[in-house]
Design a protein around this motif. Structure first.
Motif, PDB file in Angstrom:
ATOM      1  N   THR A  80       0.826  -1.212   0.000  1.00 47.93           N
ATOM      2  CA  THR A  80       0.000   0.000   0.000  1.00 47.93           C
ATOM      3  C   THR A  80       0.854   1.253   0.000  1.00 47.93           C
ATOM      4  OG1 THR A  80      -1.714  -1.185   1.226  1.00 47.93           O
ATOM      5  CG2 THR A  80      -1.843   1.223   1.209  1.00 47.93           C
ATOM      6  N   CYS A  81       1.884   1.244   0.820  1.00 47.96           N
ATOM      7  CA  CYS A  81       2.777   2.404   0.887  1.00 47.96           C
ATOM      8  C   CYS A  81       3.452   2.663  -0.458  1.00 47.96           C
ATOM      9  CB  CYS A  81       3.823   2.190   1.977  1.00 47.96           C
ATOM     10  SG  CYS A  81       5.138   3.424   1.979  1.00 47.96           S
ATOM     11  N   SER A  82       3.976   1.616  -1.075  1.00 47.88           N
ATOM     12  CA  SER A  82       4.672   1.778  -2.356  1.00 47.88           C
ATOM     13  C   SER A  82       3.731   2.286  -3.434  1.00 47.88           C
ATOM     14  CB  SER A  82       5.288   0.448  -2.791  1.00 47.88           C
ATOM     15  OG  SER A  82       6.227  -0.005  -1.841  1.00 47.88           O
ATOM     16  N   PHE A  83       2.496   1.803  -3.432  1.00 49.89           N
ATOM     17  CA  PHE A  83       1.519   2.255  -4.425  1.00 49.89           C
ATOM     18  C   PHE A  83       1.215   3.740  -4.253  1.00 49.89           C
ATOM     19  CE2 PHE A  83      -2.957   3.053  -5.482  1.00 49.89           C
ATOM     20  CZ  PHE A  83      -2.932   2.780  -6.839  1.00 49.89           C
ATOM     21  N   LEU A  84       0.898   4.165  -3.039  1.00 54.38           N
ATOM     22  CA  LEU A  84       0.574   5.573  -2.796  1.00 54.38           C
ATOM     23  C   LEU A  84       1.762   6.477  -3.069  1.00 54.38           C
ATOM     24  CD1 LEU A  84      -1.483   5.176   0.514  1.00 54.38           C
ATOM     25  CD2 LEU A  84      -2.385   5.620  -1.782  1.00 54.38           C
ATOM     26  N   TYR A  85       2.933   6.042  -2.649  1.00 56.28           N
ATOM     27  CA  TYR A  85       4.150   6.841  -2.845  1.00 56.28           C
ATOM     28  C   TYR A  85       4.443   6.995  -4.333  1.00 56.28           C
ATOM     29  CZ  TYR A  85       8.898   8.526  -1.950  1.00 56.28           C
ATOM     30  OH  TYR A  85      10.042   9.279  -1.902  1.00 56.28           O
ATOM     31  N   ASN A 195      15.355   7.538  -9.657  1.00 52.65           N
ATOM     32  CA  ASN A 195      15.944   7.832  -8.354  1.00 52.65           C
ATOM     33  C   ASN A 195      14.986   7.423  -7.236  1.00 52.65           C
ATOM     34  OD1 ASN A 195      18.038   9.330  -6.641  1.00 52.65           O
ATOM     35  ND2 ASN A 195      16.176  10.441  -6.126  1.00 52.65           N
ATOM     36  N   GLU A 196      13.703   7.796  -7.376  1.00 49.83           N
ATOM     37  CA  GLU A 196      12.717   7.392  -6.378  1.00 49.83           C
ATOM     38  C   GLU A 196      12.488   5.881  -6.406  1.00 49.83           C
ATOM     39  OE1 GLU A 196      11.480   9.253  -4.098  1.00 49.83           O
ATOM     40  OE2 GLU A 196      12.307  11.138  -4.833  1.00 49.83           O
ATOM     41  N   LEU A 197      12.556   5.291  -7.594  1.00 45.37           N
ATOM     42  CA  LEU A 197      12.340   3.846  -7.719  1.00 45.37           C
ATOM     43  C   LEU A 197      13.432   3.068  -6.993  1.00 45.37           C
ATOM     44  CD1 LEU A 197      10.234   2.052  -9.074  1.00 45.37           C
ATOM     45  CD2 LEU A 197      11.784   1.816 -11.024  1.00 45.37           C
ATOM     46  N   PHE A 198      14.645   3.587  -6.993  1.00 52.61           N
ATOM     47  CA  PHE A 198      15.734   2.923  -6.278  1.00 52.61           C
ATOM     48  C   PHE A 198      15.438   2.863  -4.784  1.00 52.61           C
ATOM     49  CE2 PHE A 198      19.648   3.284  -3.792  1.00 52.61           C
ATOM     50  CZ  PHE A 198      20.338   2.150  -4.214  1.00 52.61           C
ATOM     51  N   PHE A 199      14.995   3.972  -4.220  1.00 53.51           N
ATOM     52  CA  PHE A 199      14.708   3.993  -2.786  1.00 53.51           C
ATOM     53  C   PHE A 199      13.464   3.168  -2.453  1.00 53.51           C
ATOM     54  CE2 PHE A 199      16.986   8.190  -3.248  1.00 53.51           C
ATOM     55  CZ  PHE A 199      18.163   7.729  -2.680  1.00 53.51           C
ATOM     56  N   ILE A 200      12.496   3.114  -3.378  1.00 55.81           N
ATOM     57  CA  ILE A 200      11.338   2.235  -3.167  1.00 55.81           C
ATOM     58  C   ILE A 200      11.789   0.776  -3.172  1.00 55.81           C
ATOM     59  CG2 ILE A 200       9.168   1.419  -4.183  1.00 55.81           C
ATOM     60  CD1 ILE A 200       8.695   4.256  -5.191  1.00 55.81           C
ATOM     61  N   GLY A 201      12.725   0.445  -4.073  1.00 60.01           N
ATOM     62  CA  GLY A 201      13.260  -0.915  -4.089  1.00 60.01           C
ATOM     63  C   GLY A 201      13.954  -1.272  -2.787  1.00 60.01           C
ATOM     64  N   TYR A 203      13.327   0.056   0.082  1.00 64.90           N
ATOM     65  CA  TYR A 203      12.253  -0.032   1.078  1.00 64.90           C
ATOM     66  C   TYR A 203      11.596  -1.425   1.043  1.00 64.90           C
ATOM     67  CZ  TYR A 203       7.456   0.508   2.786  1.00 64.90           C
ATOM     68  OH  TYR A 203       6.252   0.325   3.420  1.00 64.90           O
ATOM     69  N   LEU A 204      11.315  -1.930  -0.143  1.00 64.20           N
ATOM     70  CA  LEU A 204      10.705  -3.257  -0.265  1.00 64.20           C
ATOM     71  C   LEU A 204      11.671  -4.355   0.170  1.00 64.20           C
ATOM     72  CD1 LEU A 204       8.856  -2.840  -3.697  1.00 64.20           C
ATOM     73  CD2 LEU A 204       7.855  -2.817  -1.392  1.00 64.20           C
ATOM     74  N   LEU A 205      12.961  -4.151  -0.060  1.00 65.80           N
ATOM     75  CA  LEU A 205      13.944  -5.152   0.377  1.00 65.80           C
ATOM     76  C   LEU A 205      14.037  -5.222   1.895  1.00 65.80           C
ATOM     77  CD1 LEU A 205      16.849  -4.624  -2.198  1.00 65.80           C
ATOM     78  CD2 LEU A 205      15.344  -6.608  -1.991  1.00 65.80           C
ATOM     79  N   SER A 206      13.719  -4.123   2.555  1.00 65.96           N
ATOM     80  CA  SER A 206      13.752  -4.165   4.023  1.00 65.96           C
ATOM     81  C   SER A 206      12.671  -5.072   4.584  1.00 65.96           C
ATOM     82  CB  SER A 206      13.593  -2.752   4.593  1.00 65.96           C
ATOM     83  OG  SER A 206      12.271  -2.269   4.403  1.00 65.96           O
ATOM     84  N   PHE A 207      11.687  -5.423   3.771  1.00 69.97           N
ATOM     85  CA  PHE A 207      10.628  -6.343   4.174  1.00 69.97           C
ATOM     86  C   PHE A 207      10.856  -7.762   3.661  1.00 69.97           C
ATOM     87  CE2 PHE A 207       8.590  -2.281   4.585  1.00 69.97           C
ATOM     88  CZ  PHE A 207       7.685  -2.411   5.628  1.00 69.97           C
ATOM     89  N   ASP A 260       8.300 -11.412  -1.431  1.00 72.69           N
ATOM     90  CA  ASP A 260       9.401 -12.079  -2.113  1.00 72.69           C
ATOM     91  C   ASP A 260      10.373 -11.006  -2.573  1.00 72.69           C
ATOM     92  OD1 ASP A 260      10.476 -14.615  -3.544  1.00 72.69           O
ATOM     93  OD2 ASP A 260      10.400 -13.076  -5.117  1.00 72.69           O
ATOM     94  N   SER A 261      11.651 -11.276  -2.490  1.00 75.56           N
ATOM     95  CA  SER A 261      12.659 -10.244  -2.750  1.00 75.56           C
ATOM     96  C   SER A 261      13.096 -10.153  -4.206  1.00 75.56           C
ATOM     97  CB  SER A 261      13.886 -10.493  -1.876  1.00 75.56           C
ATOM     98  OG  SER A 261      14.479 -11.741  -2.205  1.00 75.56           O
ATOM     99  N   THR A 262      12.573 -10.988  -5.100  1.00 77.74           N
ATOM    100  CA  THR A 262      13.058 -10.993  -6.486  1.00 77.74           C
ATOM    101  C   THR A 262      12.789  -9.668  -7.192  1.00 77.74           C
ATOM    102  OG1 THR A 262      12.661 -13.371  -6.627  1.00 77.74           O
ATOM    103  CG2 THR A 262      12.955 -12.187  -8.695  1.00 77.74           C
ATOM    104  N   ILE A 263      11.536  -9.242  -7.208  1.00 73.22           N
ATOM    105  CA  ILE A 263      11.186  -7.992  -7.897  1.00 73.22           C
ATOM    106  C   ILE A 263      11.860  -6.785  -7.248  1.00 73.22           C
ATOM    107  CG2 ILE A 263       9.285  -6.440  -8.476  1.00 73.22           C
ATOM    108  CD1 ILE A 263       7.536  -8.855  -8.926  1.00 73.22           C
ATOM    109  N   PRO A 264      11.881  -6.663  -5.917  1.00 72.44           N
ATOM    110  CA  PRO A 264      12.611  -5.533  -5.325  1.00 72.44           C
ATOM    111  C   PRO A 264      14.086  -5.500  -5.712  1.00 72.44           C
ATOM    112  CG  PRO A 264      11.128  -6.462  -3.706  1.00 72.44           C
ATOM    113  CD  PRO A 264      11.080  -7.362  -4.895  1.00 72.44           C
TER     114      PRO A 264
END
Length: 311
Positions: A80-85, A195-201, A203-207, A260-264
């Motif tokens: 949800t966070c990644s979608f809104l961001y 640049n924003e996509l890198f930080f979103i990636g 963020y998703l890897l932290s999960f 799953d960490s593949t896409i991030p």
């Protein structure tokens, strides 16, 4: 003079007296415009425009709302966070399009756009600092560089180029890199988006990535956990292990093994080179803005010396 001549003269005089006097010529102003027209213009009500309700600025407000909503979901709801961001970031391109379409480019809109970008990125980096405390100094450095370079660039543009000068109008003689970055909409969009996509990636890897977050490691199948290690799905509810459900340990456990960490990993790897180039541009922007401000200081000191106010 005979009687007939006197009568004719009297008649002609009466006709002349009965003719209406010619209307006086309209007074003119110094620039040749008639006073009547000037008075008409002065009485015409001036059109009032509400800058805050311009279409691009309304989109800017929506971006702020979406960004705040993404921060609310950031600790425990990565999808949800990644979608809104992401939607908030993509709307950055829409407000610029609307500003050009409706001729509603304003200084307030430009500043609102930049402040929103800086704040949302900074908030995401703050979360990454809490997710990986060992690398917090790196994320803190990225926040500082981003804020400092854009503030210096904006301030230099307004103080040296004039209040009507846009921060996106960079002369190629001052910096070819910044000129290409700001004048090409395609280049600007690609760099900002990736640049924003890198930080979103990240963020998703932290999960999802046990490599970056060892606490996310799954236990060996068919075995019982020997210790209450955060992230182990065989644990009890976080409320029974942690006094505060919002403590660092409780949050880490709650977000464990959700993705799953593949896409991030793919997102992060693809966008990493552009992110690095964006940081290089931030450094160039900081240096060029500092030099521009220094040039203004030197020019002012020379003028003060010429005026005798500076020894």
């Amino acid at each position: 003079m005979n009687t007939r001549s006197r009568k004719q003269k009297a008649t002609e005089t009466a006709v002349v007296e009965d003719k209406p006097a010619p209307a006086p010529a309209p007074a003119t102003t110094s620039n040749g415009v008639s006073q009547k027209k000037a008075d008409d213009k002065s009485t015409t009500p001036e059109r009032h425009e509400n800058i805050f309700l311009f279409w691009p600025n309304l989109v800017g407000y929506v971006r702020v709302v979406l960004a705040v909503a993404s921060l609310y979901y950031m600790p425990l709801h990565p999808r949800t966070c990644s979608f809104l961001y992401s939607i908030s970031c993509l709307l950055d391109a829409l407000d610029g399009y609307l500003a050009r379409l409706f001729h509603q480019s304003t200084t307030f809109g430009g500043v609102l756009d930049m402040v929103t970008d800086r704040c949302t990125t900074a908030c995401l980096l703050v979360f990454l600092s809490s997710a990986w405390p060992r690398w917090s100094i790196l994320f803190q450095g990225l926040i500082s560089l981003d804020l400092a370079s854009h503030y210096m660039h904006m301030y230099a543009t307004l103080s040296m180029g004039g209040s009507s000068q846009s921060h996106k109008k960079v002369d190629s003689s001052r910096s070819w890199v910044l000129h290409k970055y700001y004048t090409s909409r395609t280049v600007l969009f690609v760099f900002c988006a990736l640049n924003e996509l890198f930080f979103i990636g990240l963020y998703l890897l932290s999960f999802s990535s046990p490599i970056l977050s060892p606490s996310l490691l799954q236990p060996v199948p068919n075995t019982q956990p020997l210790s209450p290690q955060p992230g182990n799905p065989a644990h009890q509810a976080p409320s029974t292990l942690f006094a505060s459900p919002w403590s660092a340990g409780a949050l880490e456990m709650a977000r464990a093994n959700k993705l799953d960490s593949t896409i991030p990993w793919i997102i992060t790897a693809v966008s990493a080179p552009v992110m690095a180039a964006k940081q290089f541009i931030n450094v160039v922007q900081l240096i060029k803005a500092s030099n521009w401000l220094a040039e203004g200081d030197l020019a002012k000191r020379r003028a003060d010396r010429a005026a005798g106010t500076l020894a």
